[in-house]
Design a protein around this motif. Structure first.
Motif, PDB file in Angstrom:
ATOM      1  N   LYS A  28       0.849  -1.189   0.000  1.00 34.10           N
ATOM      2  CA  LYS A  28       0.000   0.000   0.000  1.00 34.10           C
ATOM      3  C   LYS A  28       0.888   1.244   0.000  1.00 34.10           C
ATOM      4  O   LYS A  28       1.879   1.316   0.715  1.00 34.10           O
ATOM      5  CB  LYS A  28      -0.907   0.035   1.227  1.00 34.10           C
ATOM      6  CG  LYS A  28      -2.101  -0.867   1.136  1.00 34.10           C
ATOM      7  CD  LYS A  28      -3.075  -0.350   0.104  1.00 34.10           C
ATOM      8  CE  LYS A  28      -4.383  -1.095   0.163  1.00 34.10           C
ATOM      9  NZ  LYS A  28      -5.262  -0.725  -0.932  1.00 34.10           N
ATOM     10  N   HIS A  29       0.530   2.216  -0.823  1.00 36.87           N
ATOM     11  CA  HIS A  29       1.220   3.495  -0.913  1.00 36.87           C
ATOM     12  C   HIS A  29       0.276   4.560  -0.380  1.00 36.87           C
ATOM     13  O   HIS A  29      -0.877   4.650  -0.824  1.00 36.87           O
ATOM     14  CB  HIS A  29       1.603   3.773  -2.374  1.00 36.87           C
ATOM     15  CG  HIS A  29       2.259   5.088  -2.586  1.00 36.87           C
ATOM     16  ND1 HIS A  29       1.641   6.136  -3.213  1.00 36.87           N
ATOM     17  CD2 HIS A  29       3.493   5.519  -2.237  1.00 36.87           C
ATOM     18  CE1 HIS A  29       2.461   7.160  -3.261  1.00 36.87           C
ATOM     19  NE2 HIS A  29       3.599   6.811  -2.672  1.00 36.87           N
ATOM     20  N   VAL A  35       0.555  -0.488  -4.883  1.00 37.85           N
ATOM     21  CA  VAL A  35       1.627  -0.484  -5.873  1.00 37.85           C
ATOM     22  C   VAL A  35       2.059  -1.930  -6.061  1.00 37.85           C
ATOM     23  O   VAL A  35       2.326  -2.642  -5.085  1.00 37.85           O
ATOM     24  CB  VAL A  35       2.819   0.382  -5.419  1.00 37.85           C
ATOM     25  CG1 VAL A  35       4.003   0.216  -6.366  1.00 37.85           C
ATOM     26  CG2 VAL A  35       2.405   1.831  -5.318  1.00 37.85           C
ATOM     27  N   LYS A  36       2.130  -2.346  -7.321  1.00 42.73           N
ATOM     28  CA  LYS A  36       2.517  -3.711  -7.650  1.00 42.73           C
ATOM     29  C   LYS A  36       3.891  -3.720  -8.309  1.00 42.73           C
ATOM     30  O   LYS A  36       4.229  -2.800  -9.036  1.00 42.73           O
ATOM     31  CB  LYS A  36       1.490  -4.339  -8.592  1.00 42.73           C
ATOM     32  CG  LYS A  36       0.114  -4.427  -7.979  1.00 42.73           C
ATOM     33  CD  LYS A  36      -0.900  -4.973  -8.961  1.00 42.73           C
ATOM     34  CE  LYS A  36      -2.280  -4.997  -8.312  1.00 42.73           C
ATOM     35  NZ  LYS A  36      -3.291  -5.544  -9.226  1.00 42.73           N
ATOM     36  N   ASN A 157      10.385   4.778   5.949  1.00 41.08           N
ATOM     37  CA  ASN A 157       8.987   5.167   5.897  1.00 41.08           C
ATOM     38  C   ASN A 157       8.850   6.629   6.283  1.00 41.08           C
ATOM     39  O   ASN A 157       9.833   7.272   6.683  1.00 41.08           O
ATOM     40  CB  ASN A 157       8.125   4.301   6.819  1.00 41.08           C
ATOM     41  CG  ASN A 157       6.838   3.882   6.144  1.00 41.08           C
ATOM     42  OD1 ASN A 157       6.355   4.540   5.232  1.00 41.08           O
ATOM     43  ND2 ASN A 157       6.292   2.772   6.591  1.00 41.08           N
ATOM     44  N   GLN A 158       7.641   7.122   6.173  1.00 42.80           N
ATOM     45  CA  GLN A 158       7.335   8.482   6.584  1.00 42.80           C
ATOM     46  C   GLN A 158       5.872   8.532   7.010  1.00 42.80           C
ATOM     47  O   GLN A 158       4.994   8.060   6.281  1.00 42.80           O
ATOM     48  CB  GLN A 158       7.567   9.449   5.425  1.00 42.80           C
ATOM     49  CG  GLN A 158       7.301  10.888   5.777  1.00 42.80           C
ATOM     50  CD  GLN A 158       7.578  11.810   4.600  1.00 42.80           C
ATOM     51  OE1 GLN A 158       8.195  11.438   3.615  1.00 42.80           O
ATOM     52  NE2 GLN A 158       7.120  13.040   4.718  1.00 42.80           N
ATOM     53  N   ALA A 159       5.636   9.081   8.193  1.00 37.11           N
ATOM     54  CA  ALA A 159       4.261   9.253   8.670  1.00 37.11           C
ATOM     55  C   ALA A 159       3.628  10.436   7.935  1.00 37.11           C
ATOM     56  O   ALA A 159       4.279  11.447   7.682  1.00 37.11           O
ATOM     57  CB  ALA A 159       4.249   9.501  10.173  1.00 37.11           C
ATOM     58  N   SER A 168       3.314   0.791   3.280  1.00 40.93           N
ATOM     59  CA  SER A 168       2.869  -0.164   4.296  1.00 40.93           C
ATOM     60  C   SER A 168       4.002  -1.108   4.688  1.00 40.93           C
ATOM     61  O   SER A 168       4.911  -1.368   3.900  1.00 40.93           O
ATOM     62  CB  SER A 168       1.674  -0.978   3.786  1.00 40.93           C
ATOM     63  OG  SER A 168       2.050  -1.798   2.691  1.00 40.93           O
ATOM     64  N   ASP A 169       3.919  -1.611   5.905  1.00 37.89           N
ATOM     65  CA  ASP A 169       4.880  -2.611   6.358  1.00 37.89           C
ATOM     66  C   ASP A 169       4.546  -3.980   5.754  1.00 37.89           C
ATOM     67  O   ASP A 169       5.430  -4.775   5.476  1.00 37.89           O
ATOM     68  CB  ASP A 169       4.878  -2.706   7.887  1.00 37.89           C
ATOM     69  CG  ASP A 169       5.877  -3.727   8.380  1.00 37.89           C
ATOM     70  OD1 ASP A 169       7.088  -3.554   8.123  1.00 37.89           O
ATOM     71  OD2 ASP A 169       5.452  -4.725   9.005  1.00 37.89           O
ATOM     72  N   THR A 170       3.273  -4.241   5.540  1.00 37.85           N
ATOM     73  CA  THR A 170       2.834  -5.522   4.998  1.00 37.85           C
ATOM     74  C   THR A 170       3.055  -5.582   3.495  1.00 37.85           C
ATOM     75  O   THR A 170       2.650  -4.685   2.763  1.00 37.85           O
ATOM     76  CB  THR A 170       1.345  -5.771   5.306  1.00 37.85           C
ATOM     77  OG1 THR A 170       1.153  -5.748   6.726  1.00 37.85           O
ATOM     78  CG2 THR A 170       0.873  -7.098   4.738  1.00 37.85           C
ATOM     79  N   VAL A 171       3.706  -6.644   3.065  1.00 38.91           N
ATOM     80  CA  VAL A 171       3.960  -6.887   1.646  1.00 38.91           C
ATOM     81  C   VAL A 171       3.266  -8.193   1.278  1.00 38.91           C
ATOM     82  O   VAL A 171       3.510  -9.228   1.904  1.00 38.91           O
ATOM     83  CB  VAL A 171       5.470  -7.002   1.339  1.00 38.91           C
ATOM     84  CG1 VAL A 171       5.701  -7.274  -0.138  1.00 38.91           C
ATOM     85  CG2 VAL A 171       6.207  -5.757   1.790  1.00 38.91           C
TER      86      VAL A 171
END
Length: 183
Positions: A28-29, A35-36, A157-159, A168-171
């Motif tokens: 997730k972006h 994003v794939k 990352n950036q908040a 996202s952390d999840t891939v």
């Protein structure tokens, strides 16, 4: 390592045909869009013995990452993400393959990325078998799962003001494989 199971997986050694297979990922972006990406250079094999013992292994060339954006791909190759210069390959080696009904299976193994090895479990399915026009036996397989990129040292990352994160952390991982039986 391997596991024994009454298997719907066909016996033999099956080598991944990279021209008819894919190794893809999704993140997730901005918390709003997916994003794939894919890796264009990889290899792997599945070996299933007559007694049901099965093993799988594979490697991916990190520099082959392709998200259809050259700047993003270069950033993914950098130390913020894959660190391709120091860690040019991802590798996977199965530790257990559990076959279930209907051609479905669970494959557990060790994924090494950025020099960190962690267990991962993928859900898979045998999608069919066929003999191609040149006489080669083939099987189709899919496998999918997810991982935390942070567990592999990818913490860039950036908040954002909304509370979402830039990446996202999840891939999510998706493999779609055509494999050819070794002679």
């Amino acid at each position: 390592m391997s596991t024994t199971a009454s298997t719907a997986l066909p016996t033999g050694t099956w080598n991944v045909d990279p021209t008819h297979s894919s190794v893809e990922f999704q993140v997730k972006h901005l918390g709003i869009a997916t994003v794939k990406g894919q890796f264009t250079r990889f290899e792997g094999s599945l070996t299933v013995a007559e007694d049901g013992t099965a093993t799988a292994r594979g490697t991916v060339d990190v520099a082959s990452v392709d998200t259809r954006d050259d700047r993003r791909d270069e950033h993914l190759r950098s130390g913020d993400f894959f660190d391709a210069a120091a860690h040019p390959q991802l590798s996977f080696a199965s530790t257990a393959i559990e076959v279930r009904d209907g051609g479905r299976f669970t494959i557990t193994g060790d994924l090494t990325m950025r020099g960190v090895t962690k267990p991962i479990t993928l859900e898979g399915e045998v999608t069919g078998s066929e003999v191609d026009p040149w006489g080669n036996e083939r099987i189709g397989l899919t496998a999918s799962g997810s991982l935390s990129r942070g567990e592999y040292g990818m913490t860039f990352n950036q908040a954002l003001g909304s509370g979402n994160m830039l990446v996202s952390d999840t891939v999510k991982i998706a493999l779609d494989v055509s494999a050819v039986k070794a002679a």
